[in-house]
Design an enzyme around this catalytic site. Structure first.
Site, short mmCIF file in Angstrom:
data_model
loop_
_atom_site.label_atom_id
_atom_site.label_comp_id
_atom_site.label_asym_id
_atom_site.label_seq_id
_atom_site.Cartn_x
_atom_site.Cartn_y
_atom_site.Cartn_z
N PRO A 130 2.90 -6.75 -1.98
CG PRO A 130 3.15 -6.84 0.33
CD PRO A 130 3.94 -6.77 -0.94
CE1 TYR A 131 0.43 0.84 -5.14
CE2 TYR A 131 1.93 -0.11 -6.74
CZ TYR A 131 0.99 0.84 -6.40
OH TYR A 131 0.59 1.76 -7.32
#
Length: 310
Positions: A130-131
């Protein structure tokens, strides 16, 4: 020139403040929590009125981000995408001339070994974390905003040095626990970037033509096992190296993450991002930064490591 540095209390942000001050820039700084920094204004970029931050500012250096191996996707989107969009919009309305964004080479990662990756290399269809996904979206917004306000980005690999809260603290933490996992035997090649080299690259990008992104490293790749060896000698800690096949490490990380979520979400000792970062090679081609920006790495890993133990 007056600059705003966001995320100014972090590793890269503090290095930027030091470099800019040394070159006579007029500074304003911000982060979410109070800090003893020049003309500091605490602000949450997701919710705050950004006009006071940007009044009279010529250049924005946007370092603020949620950078973690663990967290909910919505948190990454808010901190890395929404905040960047709001800052871009507010900066343009305030008449800011330049906007430089600290992106990440994590968006290159696809679960395979990738060596000497250039800025135009194909990106994976789906980011592995997700980062990385949130930073990819934010970078796209920044480059698309290039116009009257010139917008650029850099992709610094594995920033370390004084005020580092991620790379070396995690490695030293594993050493202190007595065991450092050697995923795939520790053979994966990793570029690193000293905080001062990354800061200088951002400053150089502020005066370059807009709409561009550059890879940035300290110019030398290390096998993970060699990084561990160097850090181990410098720290004086005693620990054992535990070889783990990549597939087994990823399975263990997946199970650890599932267990952590069931217990309330605290970050597990092993995450899938850590396995991908330490078990697969990712090195960057920095020839474009050398050519376009006149960038030259100045700090060796051994020199940079010394300040972490000072």
């Amino acid at each position: 020139m007056r600059a705003l540095v966001t995320g100014a209390s972090g590793c890269l942000g503090r290095a930027l403040v030091e470099e800019l001050a040394a070159h006579g820039w007029d500074l304003r700084t911000t982060a979410r929590m109070p800090a003893a920094l020049p003309d500091f204004m605490a602000a949450d970029l997701v919710t705050a009125d950004l006009r006071p931050l940007l009044a009279g500012v010529d250049v924005v250096f946007h370092c603020a981000a949620l950078s973690s191996a663990w967290g909910a996707e919505a948190e990454f989107i808010a901190a890395n995408v929404t905040a960047t969009r709001r800052l871009l919009d507010a900066a343009e309305r305030a008449g800011v001339m330049r906007f430089v964004f600290a992106s990440t080479p994590s968006l290159y990662a696809d679960g395979t070994d990738r060596l000497d990756v250039a800025e135009d290399a194909p990106l994976p269809g789906r980011c592995v974390t997700p980062y990385a996904h949130s930073k990819r979206l934010a970078e796209q917004m920044v480059l698309a905003a290039d116009g009257q306000m010139r917008c650029n980005a850099i992709r610094p690999r594995a920033i370390y040095g004084r005020h580092d809260r991620a790379l070396l603290p995690r490695l030293i933490g594993a050493m202190r626990r007595g065991t450092v996992p050697m995923i795939g035997g520790g053979r994966a090649l990793i570029d690193v970037t000293h905080r001062r080299d990354a800061a200088r690259a951002m400053i150089l990008a502020a005066s370059a033509p807009g709409g561009r992104v550059w890879n940035v490293t300290s110019g030398r790749a290390f096998a993970f096992r060699d990084l561990v060896e160097i850090a181990g000698r410098r720290s004086g800690l005693r620990f054992r190296r535990l070889p783990i096949p990549y597939s087994l490490a990823m399975s263990l990380a997946t199970a650890a993450e599932a267990f952590a979520r069931s217990r309330g979400g605290a970050e597990p000792a092993l995450t899938r991002q850590a396995v991908a970062s330490l078990g697969r090679s990712l090195t960057l081609d920095i020839s474009a930064a050398r050519r376009d920006l006149g960038y030259r790495p100045l700090v060796s890993f051994e020199e940079g490591l010394a300040e972490c133990f000072a």
